[in-house]
Every structure is written in structure tokens, then in C-alpha cells.
Design an enzyme around this catalytic site. Structure first.
Site, PDB file in Angstrom:
ATOM      1  N   GLN A 127       0.832  -1.216   0.000  1.00 17.53           N
ATOM      2  CA  GLN A 127       0.000   0.000   0.000  1.00 17.53           C
ATOM      3  C   GLN A 127       0.865   1.264   0.000  1.00 17.53           C
ATOM      4  OE1 GLN A 127      -1.960   0.696   3.726  1.00 17.53           O
ATOM      5  NE2 GLN A 127      -3.608   1.895   2.820  1.00 17.53           N
ATOM      6  N   TYR A 129       0.308   4.725   0.326  1.00 18.07           N
ATOM      7  CA  TYR A 129      -0.476   5.925   0.654  1.00 18.07           C
ATOM      8  C   TYR A 129       0.453   6.988   1.266  1.00 18.07           C
ATOM      9  CZ  TYR A 129      -5.334   4.118   0.141  1.00 18.07           C
ATOM     10  OH  TYR A 129      -6.535   3.662  -0.337  1.00 18.07           O
ATOM     11  N   SER A 130       1.063   6.657   2.436  1.00 17.91           N
ATOM     12  CA  SER A 130       1.775   7.673   3.220  1.00 17.91           C
ATOM     13  C   SER A 130       3.022   8.183   2.511  1.00 17.91           C
ATOM     14  CB  SER A 130       2.190   7.092   4.571  1.00 17.91           C
ATOM     15  OG  SER A 130       1.068   6.607   5.253  1.00 17.91           O
ATOM     16  N   SER A 162       4.445  -1.118   4.384  1.00 19.36           N
ATOM     17  CA  SER A 162       4.549  -2.447   5.003  1.00 19.36           C
ATOM     18  C   SER A 162       4.652  -3.518   3.931  1.00 19.36           C
ATOM     19  CB  SER A 162       3.319  -2.742   5.864  1.00 19.36           C
ATOM     20  OG  SER A 162       3.202  -1.788   6.887  1.00 19.36           O
ATOM     21  N   GLU A 245     -12.528  -5.116   5.024  1.00 17.10           N
ATOM     22  CA  GLU A 245     -11.860  -6.100   5.876  1.00 17.10           C
ATOM     23  C   GLU A 245     -12.012  -5.819   7.368  1.00 17.10           C
ATOM     24  OE1 GLU A 245     -11.198  -8.638   4.420  1.00 17.10           O
ATOM     25  OE2 GLU A 245      -9.785  -9.805   5.593  1.00 17.10           O
TER      26      GLU A 245
HETATM   27  C1  LIG Z   1       3.868  -0.142  11.598  1.00 16.09           C
HETATM   28  C2  LIG Z   1       3.324   0.817  10.570  1.00 16.09           C
HETATM   29  C3  LIG Z   1       2.956   0.341   9.322  1.00 16.09           C
HETATM   30  C4  LIG Z   1       2.478   1.216   8.342  1.00 16.09           C
HETATM   31  N1  LIG Z   1       2.173   0.722   7.101  1.00 16.09           N
HETATM   32  C5  LIG Z   1       1.795   1.565   6.109  1.00 16.09           C
HETATM   33  C6  LIG Z   1       1.587   1.093   4.768  1.00 16.09           C
HETATM   34  O1  LIG Z   1       1.731  -0.103   4.481  1.00 16.09           O
HETATM   35  N2  LIG Z   1       1.262   1.986   3.810  1.00 16.09           N
HETATM   36  C7  LIG Z   1       1.082   3.311   4.075  1.00 16.09           C
HETATM   37  O2  LIG Z   1       0.759   4.060   3.173  1.00 16.09           O
HETATM   38  N3  LIG Z   1       1.286   3.814   5.344  1.00 16.09           N
HETATM   39  C8  LIG Z   1       1.635   2.964   6.349  1.00 16.09           C
HETATM   40  N4  LIG Z   1       1.864   3.454   7.632  1.00 16.09           N
HETATM   41  C9  LIG Z   1       1.774   4.903   7.864  1.00 16.09           C
HETATM   42  C10 LIG Z   1       0.603   5.343   8.730  1.00 16.09           C
HETATM   43  O3  LIG Z   1      -0.606   5.266   8.002  1.00 16.09           O
HETATM   44  C11 LIG Z   1       0.906   6.785   9.195  1.00 16.09           C
HETATM   45  O4  LIG Z   1       2.059   6.715  10.019  1.00 16.09           O
HETATM   46  C12 LIG Z   1      -0.243   7.379   9.966  1.00 16.09           C
HETATM   47  O5  LIG Z   1      -1.344   7.628   9.113  1.00 16.09           O
HETATM   48  C13 LIG Z   1       0.169   8.707  10.641  1.00 16.09           C
HETATM   49  O6  LIG Z   1       0.746   9.572   9.729  1.00 16.09           O
HETATM   50  P1  LIG Z   1       2.162  10.245  10.026  1.00 16.09           P
HETATM   51  O7  LIG Z   1       3.115   9.184  10.451  1.00 16.09           O
HETATM   52  O8  LIG Z   1       2.531  11.068   8.838  1.00 16.09           O
HETATM   53  O9  LIG Z   1       1.935  11.181  11.279  1.00 16.09           O
HETATM   54  P2  LIG Z   1       1.260  12.641  11.256  1.00 16.09           P
HETATM   55  O10 LIG Z   1       0.028  12.606  10.449  1.00 16.09           O
HETATM   56  O11 LIG Z   1       2.310  13.645  10.906  1.00 16.09           O
HETATM   57  O12 LIG Z   1       0.851  12.808  12.778  1.00 16.09           O
HETATM   58  C14 LIG Z   1       1.784  13.234  13.784  1.00 16.09           C
HETATM   59  C15 LIG Z   1       1.014  13.413  15.086  1.00 16.09           C
HETATM   60  O13 LIG Z   1       0.026  14.457  14.932  1.00 16.09           O
HETATM   61  C16 LIG Z   1      -1.256  13.963  15.245  1.00 16.09           C
HETATM   62  N5  LIG Z   1      -2.261  14.566  14.345  1.00 16.09           N
HETATM   63  C17 LIG Z   1      -2.177  14.669  12.988  1.00 16.09           C
HETATM   64  N6  LIG Z   1      -3.293  15.247  12.505  1.00 16.09           N
HETATM   65  C18 LIG Z   1      -4.115  15.484  13.564  1.00 16.09           C
HETATM   66  C19 LIG Z   1      -5.411  16.060  13.711  1.00 16.09           C
HETATM   67  N7  LIG Z   1      -6.106  16.486  12.647  1.00 16.09           N
HETATM   68  N8  LIG Z   1      -5.932  16.139  14.953  1.00 16.09           N
HETATM   69  C20 LIG Z   1      -5.257  15.691  16.051  1.00 16.09           C
HETATM   70  N9  LIG Z   1      -3.998  15.147  15.973  1.00 16.09           N
HETATM   71  C21 LIG Z   1      -3.448  15.039  14.745  1.00 16.09           C
HETATM   72  C22 LIG Z   1      -1.193  12.461  15.007  1.00 16.09           C
HETATM   73  O14 LIG Z   1      -2.165  11.754  15.772  1.00 16.09           O
HETATM   74  C23 LIG Z   1       0.227  12.147  15.477  1.00 16.09           C
HETATM   75  O15 LIG Z   1       0.265  12.021  16.881  1.00 16.09           O
HETATM   76  C24 LIG Z   1       2.335   2.597   8.626  1.00 16.09           C
HETATM   77  C25 LIG Z   1       2.700   3.084   9.906  1.00 16.09           C
HETATM   78  C26 LIG Z   1       3.187   2.207  10.857  1.00 16.09           C
HETATM   79  C27 LIG Z   1       3.579   2.757  12.211  1.00 16.09           C
END
Ligand SMILES: Cc1cc2nc3c(=O)[nH]c(=O)nc-3n(C[C@H](O)[C@H](O)[C@H](O)COP(=O)(O)OP(=O)(O)OC[C@H]3O[C@@H](n4cnc5c(N)ncnc54)[C@H](O)[C@@H]3O)c2cc1C
Length: 404
Positions: A127, A129-130, A162, A245
Site C-alpha cells: 500500500q 499511501y503515506s 509495510s 476487511e
Molecule cells: C507499523 C506501521 C505500518 C504502516 N504501514 C503503512 C503502509 O503499508 N502503507 C502506508 O501508506 N502507510 C503505512 N503506515 C503509515 C501510517 O498510516 C501513518 O504513520 C499514519 O497515518 C500517521 O501519519 P504520520 O506518520 O505522517 O503522522 P502525522 O500525520 O504527521 O501525525 C503526527 C502526530 O500528529 C497527530 N495529528 C495529525 N493530525 C491530527 C489532527 N487532525 N488532529 C489531532 N492530531 C493530529 C497524530 O495523531 C500524530 O500524533 C504505517 C505506519 C506504521 C507505524
């Protein structure tokens, strides 16, 4: 809320139990007892495909069995009960996310081409996305895709991908019209990874594993028709994918967390920690949380059986299990005491949630799940985002004010 499986689901569970009895060795103790689990998983995935236990709810013409969703979930529960996986390492992405999305939103040629290849395991998906500047705010993606004749040319970077190192295809959200507002102008693309324009770099996690990656696109190419939904209409597809899912999770998570808690109680007894009243209290609280998880699971399954699509209440389950897992693994570290600092013995085979069923008790096991539990409150939407969803979409509270 309905606590009983329908008759059709019970028949399927019996069929699954019969098949499992035939393929598992006598005295099977769960995947936690397997020496080389990576090799075992490859063979197991092939057996699941051969036995037609994958994509159970998909129509037969695409390789599925055409079962109802609740029957498919009942089968998964039976596999979990036997301590075996019901899919391969990339299948949460291949079957659970992309396959279901193609089934609902793909074209007929896309269904005929991709769905059987997903079930046979020829195509393994991850995936995309991020990105470094787009996580919670997914619409902020900067990866660009531009048409060049009959192909899209993709440039940019994904992160936290992942199982990306095990995949040969990636589904991604890319910006195809920077002139449009950020939620529009995005397209959902399917891109082969075995090409020089796609580079996968593993990221080392704090638990020592490397289960996720950075993925770099440098003039990577994919066919013009490898788009799900409309060009510039990718946001709707990306959101629909996240909804699939959930039924499986509702049935299986309470089982996994119950098994983990039972293991922890046994460890506490063995180490004499049950003498401590505070440990007893925290174990009781963990027991209550797992029971509530079970009830949340039944409630979601009942809605699922009645044909309701997963809604914002899935945020309650996600928040509940992931916060529980942080608390219970912190308790595990406290019960192990100083020895928890030294990781010894068998480690979990995967960084995903709890240790393998039947895994021997070891400090490496508990320490690794303790570290991995931190990820549970981040992936699939952070706890803060789940709370926003609950506040705004379930309780009808005012929207979070934007940062000053
Ligand atoms: C083990 C693991 C596997 C993953 N696998 C995948 C994958 O396969 N594919 C993929 O695309 N991504 C994957 N991810 C990424 C995951 O989806 C993102 O880490 C997650 O969506 C958070 O985004 P970020 O890390 O950019 O943090 P940010 O969005 O930058 O957030 C940083 C902090 O700010 C807070 N925050 C952000 N916006 C708000 C808001 N509007 N209100 C309140 N608080 C807020 C968050 O809660 C967090 O504490 C994975 C992450 C992990 C840890």
C-alpha cells in the site's frame, strides 16, 4: 446483537475444521512452534490457495467461493482458533484491501485480470499511501503521475510501506492534477514494482525488524488503464479501500488478545507476580478490556451480517484494541521486571500485533510485542484521528479548530 453463528456459518466452520485436521500435523501447537516460519508460510499460503480458502466471499468466476460475508468471517475465526494464519503476508493488502476494492470499484477486465492473480499469489501487493508530508492528512500527497502516451510516469516517494520488500505490485495515490483542490486531482494507480524506476529501501524498526520501507519512484511507468475509478477521482477510491476487511478484525482480534492475556497471566503466576495486588488489579482491567473488545466485535459482526458497510464506529474498535495493547504490553514489561530489558529466546515472527499462537514464553517475545504495540496506535489512523472521528462523526461535536 446476535451472539450465534447462522447454520450456514456453522457448516463452513465444520468444513474448515475438517480440512485443518487433514493438513496440520498431529498435536499441532500453533505457528509459534514452527522453527522456520518464513518457509512454512510460503507452503501454507500455497495450501490455502489450493484448498480455496482465500477470497471466500468473492464470486466464483474470479476464483472465490461466493460465500456470504458472515460465513467467510466464521471460517477465518476457525483458522484463528486453530492457531494458523488464514492468509499470507501480503494478503491483508492484496486480498483485504486492493482485491475488495477492485471487486467493488474496478472494471470487468480489471476484475478478470487481477483477482485470480491475487488469489493464486502471482501478484503480491503493498500500500503506497503515506509520504513524508502526508500521513494523517493523506490528501497532502505530492507524488506526481503524468500521462505520456499510453503510460503514466510516476515520480515521488512513499514511506512506511509495510511488506513492500515482499511485493511485486504497489497501489498508490498520486497527484495527477496539481491545479485542482487537494482532495481532487488525485488518482488511484496500480504500478508494477519490478522495474528500475521503483526502489525499495527497508526501514529498521525500534524492535530490530524491517517490516516496512521507503519506496522511491523515478520515472516509474505503469499502463494508462491501471487506474481504479476515475482519473482525478482517486480520493473516493482511497477512502473506500480503508473501509474493507473490518469484519475479520471484529471476529479475530478478541481471540488474539484473549490468548495473549492468558499467556501473560500464566507468566505472572510463574514469576510470582500475582502476589502483587497492583498487578492483579491491572490484569483484571486488561480482562475487562478484552471482554469489551469481544462485545464490540459481536456488535460489528451483527451489523456486518445485516449488510451495513463499515462506518465511523470502526474507529471505536481501532482505538480500543490499540490502546489496550499498549497498556497490556506495558504490564507485561512490569511483570517481567528487570529481565524485560534483556531480550532472550524466541522473538515473534512478525511485528504485527500479538506474538504467534503457541509461542514459548520469552523476554524477547514480550519485549518485541511491547515495542510493536506502539505502532498499533499509529498505523491505520492514529489514536488522535480515531478520537476526532468519534467526536465529530458519532457524537456530533464541533470540528477540531485548525492549528493557529
Ligand atoms: C507499523 C506501521 C505500518 C504502516 N504501514 C503503512 C503502509 O503499508 N502503507 C502506508 O501508506 N502507510 C503505512 N503506515 C503509515 C501510517 O498510516 C501513518 O504513520 C499514519 O497515518 C500517521 O501519519 P504520520 O506518520 O505522517 O503522522 P502525522 O500525520 O504527521 O501525525 C503526527 C502526530 O500528529 C497527530 N495529528 C495529525 N493530525 C491530527 C489532527 N487532525 N488532529 C489531532 N492530531 C493530529 C497524530 O495523531 C500524530 O500524533 C504505517 C505506519 C506504521 C507505524
Amino acid at each position: 446483537m446476535d451472539f450465534d453463528w447462522p447454520e450456514t456459518a456453522l457448516e463452513l466452520k465444520a468444513e474448515a475444521a475438517g480440512w485443518l485436521a487433514g493438513v496440520l500435523p498431529p498435536g499441532w501447537g500453533g505457528t509459534g512452534t514452527v522453527e522456520d516460519l518464513s518457509a512454512w508460510m510460503v507452503e501454507w499460503r500455497a495450501k490455502l490457495a489450493e484448498g480455496r480458502w482465500l477470497g471466500l466471499s468473492w464470486p466464483e468466476e474470479y476464483g472465490g467461493r461466493g460465500l456470504g460475508e458472515i460465513e467467510a468471517v466464521a471460517v477465518v475465526e476457525e483458522f484463528a482458533r486453530h492457531g494458523v494464519p488464514w492468509m499470507g503476508s501480503n494478503d491483508p493488502f492484496s486480498i483485504g484491501m486492493l482485491g475488495n476494492t477492485i471487486l467493488h470499484l474496478g472494471t470487468e477486465p480489471q476484475k478478470r485480470h487481477f483477482l485470480p492473480r491475487i488469489l493464486s499469489g502471482v501478484d503480491l501487493w503493498c500500500q503506497g499511501y503515506s509520504e513524508p508530508e502526508a500521513g494523517s492528512d493523506l490528501a497532502g500527497v505530492r507524488t506526481r503521475a503524468e500521462l505520456d502516451g499510453d503510460e503514466w510516469v510516476i515520480n515521488g516517494q512513499k514511506v512506511w510501506t509495510s511488506a513492500g520488500h515482499l511485493a511485486n505490485w504497489i497501489f498508490l495515490v498520486a497527484r495527477t492534477d496539481p491545479g485542482l483542490p487537494k482532495h481532487r486531482g488525485l488518482t488511484f494507480l496500480l504500478c508494477p514494482m519490478d522495474q528500475s524506476g521503483v526502489e525499495v529501501r527497508p526501514i529498521r524498526m525500534m524492535s530490530g525488524e524491517s517490516e516496512f520501507n521507503e519506496v522511491f519512484f523515478t520515472d516509474a511507468r505503469t499502463r494508462r488503464d491501471h487506474v481504479i475509478g476515475e482519473v482525478n477521482g482517486g480520493w473516493r477510491v482511497a477512502m473506500a479501500l480503508l473501509g474493507y476487511e473490518r469484519g475479520t478484525d471484529a471476529a479475530v482480534l478478541p481471540l488474539q488478545f484473549r490468548r495473549e492475556l492468558d499467556r501473560l497471566v500464566a507468566a505472572a503466576r510463574e514469576l510470582g507476580a500475582l502476589e502483587d495486588p497492583l498487578v492483579r488489579l491491572r490484569l483484571i482491567e486488561a480482562h475487562e478490556r478484552v471482554e469489551i473488545m469481544r462485545l464490540l466485535g459481536y456488535s460489528q459482526l451483527t451489523k456486518f451480517a445485516k449488510g451495513h458497510a463499515p462506518g465511523p464506529d470502526a474507529a471505536i474498535t481501532k482505538l480500543w484494541w490499540s490502546e489496550h495493547h499498549r497498556l497490556v504490553t506495558e504490564l507485561a514489561m512490569d511483570i517481567l521486571g528487570l529481565s524485560s530489558l534483556v531480550a532472550e529466546g524466541r522473538r515473534p515472527s512478525s511485528a504485527f500485533r500479538t506474538d504467534d499462537p503457541g509461542a514459548p514464553h520469552s523476554t524477547a517475545s514480550w519485549q518485541t510485542v511491547f515495542l510493536n504495540a506502539r505502532a498499533g496506535t499509529i498505523y491505520a489512523g492514529t489514536s488522535e484521528i480515531q478520537r476526532n472521528i468519534i467526536g465529530e462523526m458519532i457524537l456530533g461535536l464541533p470540528k477540531e479548530p485548525p492549528p493557529a
